[in-house]
Design an enzyme around this catalytic site. Structure first.
Site, PDB file in Angstrom:
ATOM      1  N   CYS A  84       0.888  -1.168   0.000  1.00 45.53           N
ATOM      2  CA  CYS A  84       0.000   0.000   0.000  1.00 45.53           C
ATOM      3  C   CYS A  84       0.916   1.205   0.000  1.00 45.53           C
ATOM      4  O   CYS A  84       1.546   1.509   1.011  1.00 45.53           O
ATOM      5  CB  CYS A  84      -0.904   0.000   1.236  1.00 45.53           C
ATOM      6  SG  CYS A  84      -1.824   1.548   1.420  1.00 45.53           S
ATOM      7  N   CYS A 126      -0.643   4.402   2.283  1.00 43.27           N
ATOM      8  CA  CYS A 126      -0.737   4.336   3.754  1.00 43.27           C
ATOM      9  C   CYS A 126      -0.300   2.943   4.204  1.00 43.27           C
ATOM     10  O   CYS A 126       0.871   2.618   4.095  1.00 43.27           O
ATOM     11  CB  CYS A 126      -2.121   4.724   4.258  1.00 43.27           C
ATOM     12  SG  CYS A 126      -3.513   4.090   3.322  1.00 43.27           S
ATOM     13  N   SER A 127      -1.209   2.141   4.684  1.00 40.80           N
ATOM     14  CA  SER A 127      -0.803   0.821   5.154  1.00 40.80           C
ATOM     15  C   SER A 127      -1.972  -0.137   5.063  1.00 40.80           C
ATOM     16  O   SER A 127      -2.164  -0.966   5.941  1.00 40.80           O
ATOM     17  CB  SER A 127      -0.320   0.912   6.597  1.00 40.80           C
ATOM     18  OG  SER A 127      -1.317   1.555   7.366  1.00 40.80           O
ATOM     19  N   CYS A 128      -2.785  -0.003   4.007  1.00 43.47           N
ATOM     20  CA  CYS A 128      -3.951  -0.880   3.833  1.00 43.47           C
ATOM     21  C   CYS A 128      -3.479  -2.336   3.810  1.00 43.47           C
ATOM     22  O   CYS A 128      -2.482  -2.665   3.155  1.00 43.47           O
ATOM     23  CB  CYS A 128      -4.686  -0.552   2.544  1.00 43.47           C
ATOM     24  SG  CYS A 128      -5.345   1.118   2.522  1.00 43.47           S
TER      25      CYS A 128
END
Lengths: 108, 222, 94
Positions: free
Chosen positions: B122, B125-127
């Site tokens: 991702c 962000c940090s999906c």
């Protein structure tokens, strides 16, 4: 206008799968839990997208925050923006917590 | 602000110098962050937005989500062709059997084959498919992986000790919106007749992100 | 809502600057890809980000790119690809 979060393709260092790993701490899990609660279907106090907007508003500071500290800051700003608590209430609470932590008590 | 100076009074825990060199991430929060966390939590409780019970239960839920869930799903998909078909075409339905609810996102399962190796990142962000894998690893959330996985995936794979032959396609999935990705690795040879519980022991978190292969049958004890 | 694109259609991601929170990273803007699948309609994250309901919903697609289209200096294998989700209002037909 590239936002600070938009990392795709930017120069960066190597990934060290062993060094760049740690078991999530209780503190991190607490922040994670608060996020889950505020974003959940029942409360819907905020959307994850709003939190991302707040993180992106950090500009260059985005890169400096450890991951969960960035989320925490975003949540706090969002709660202020939504009037859940005021800046004055937050400052008063922080002073109280600071005094408690510095006195070494664990009253929370 | 120069990061070479000491700013220990505030929340500066730089994870990089300006030339992009990583500094090891310190999992301990600064005092300021501890104060902010306790303040926000206590204010939310005083305002009746959440209760301390809610927080405890949510932490329990965070802790209950681990890559072992994903491994069970992969093992069942290897063992049960009908389940695999449902998992690939209607993951919500397939996950119901495991009591997993991905909403408001959807799980998208991407299958490794002889011709394609899948890998997930991702960049924005940090999906991450948290309901099936838990909290993402620290490297997944860092600038290095997020920046380079889309542009030089094979170099990243090599840093994880994973060499993908030139003739096999590497397909990177940038998890940027409403889907969350789980890589379905290839079932290793030499596992014929294994039950799902034993198969699941081969399936690592990193294999489900697509940065590593699953374990070899010889790697696990009977 | 009918999807404007079908799997296999060639598309170009719009190259535009837009302030605020968007889910279209810079590295795909202006690039040519192919619709891999229609994901469905979802709340618009650009509106969710400012506290709105996300209506009207936007059709979301997975778009497949050749890595060589995204990066001039890509040095992996020629068949390597990348897939990413793009909302319809960021896509133009080719």
């Amino acid at each position: 206008m590239r936002g600070p979060q938009d990392y795709g393709g930017m120069p960066a260092g190597p990934v060290d799968p062993e060094k760049h790993e740690h078991v999530p701490t209780h503190w991190e899990k607490t922040v994670d839990a608060m996020m889950m609660l505020l974003f959940d279907q029942r409360r819907r106090l905020a959307r994850v997208d709003e939190s991302r907007r707040m993180q992106e508003a950090l500009g260059d500071d985005y890169h400096k925050y450890p991951y969960y500290e960035r989320w925490l800051q975003a949540i706090s700003w969002l709660m202020l923006e939504k009037g859940v608590y005021s800046q004055e209430e937050l400052e008063a609470k922080k002073a109280e917590v600071r005094a408690r932590l510095e006195a070494g008590s664990h009253g929370s | 602000m120069s990061e070479t100076h000491d700013h220990s009074h505030d929340h500066d825990h730089p994870t990089h110098t300006h030339d992009g060199k990583p500094i090891q991430e310190d999992p301990l929060p600064s005092l300021e962050a501890q104060i902010l966390e306790a303040s926000v939590r206590e204010l939310l409780i005083e305002k009746g937005v959440i209760s301390s019970d809610d927080v405890r239960r949510a932490i329990d839920q965070v802790e209950s989500r681990t890559p072992a869930l994903g491994a069970k799903i992969v093992a069942r998909a290897w063992d049960d062709p009908a389940f695999k078909e449902t998992l690939m075409s209607d993951s919500d339905e397939a996950l119901m059997a495991f009591g997993i609810d991905m909403r408001p996102t959807e799980l998208c399962v991407v299958e490794n084959t002889d011709d394609v190796h899948n890998m997930v990142v991702c960049t924005l962000c940090s999906c991450y498919p948290r309901p099936v894998l838990g909290i993402p690893p620290a490297w997944y959330k860092r600038r290095d992986y997020r920046s380079r996985a889309v542009r030089e995936p094979r170099a990243i794979l090599r840093e994880f000790g994973t060499d993908i032959p030139e003739q096999k396609q590497v397909r990177v999935h940038d998890s940027n919106a409403d889907l969350r990705y789980l890589v379905l690795p290839q079932r290793p040879d030499g596992t014929e007749g294994w039950d799902q519980e034993k198969l699941a022991r081969l399936v690592t978190r990193d294999a489900m992100i697509g940065v590593s292969d699953v374990l070899e049958p010889a790697d696990i004890d009977d | 809502m009918d999807p404007k694109f079908q799997p296999g259609d060639s598309v170009q991601v719009l190259h535009r600057d837009q302030p605020g929170h968007v889910r279209t990273p810079m590295y795909v803007r202006g690039k040519l890809g192919v619709i891999e699948r229609i994901v469905g309609s979802f709340p618009n994250p650009e509106l969710l980000a400012v506290g709105h309901s996300g209506l009207p919903y936007k059709m979301l697609y997975r778009v497949n790119f050749k890595q060589g289209e995204l990066w001039e200096d890509y040095d992996g294998a020629p068949d390597d690809t990348l897939e990413i989700e793009i909302y319809e209002h960021w896509l133009a037909p080719v």
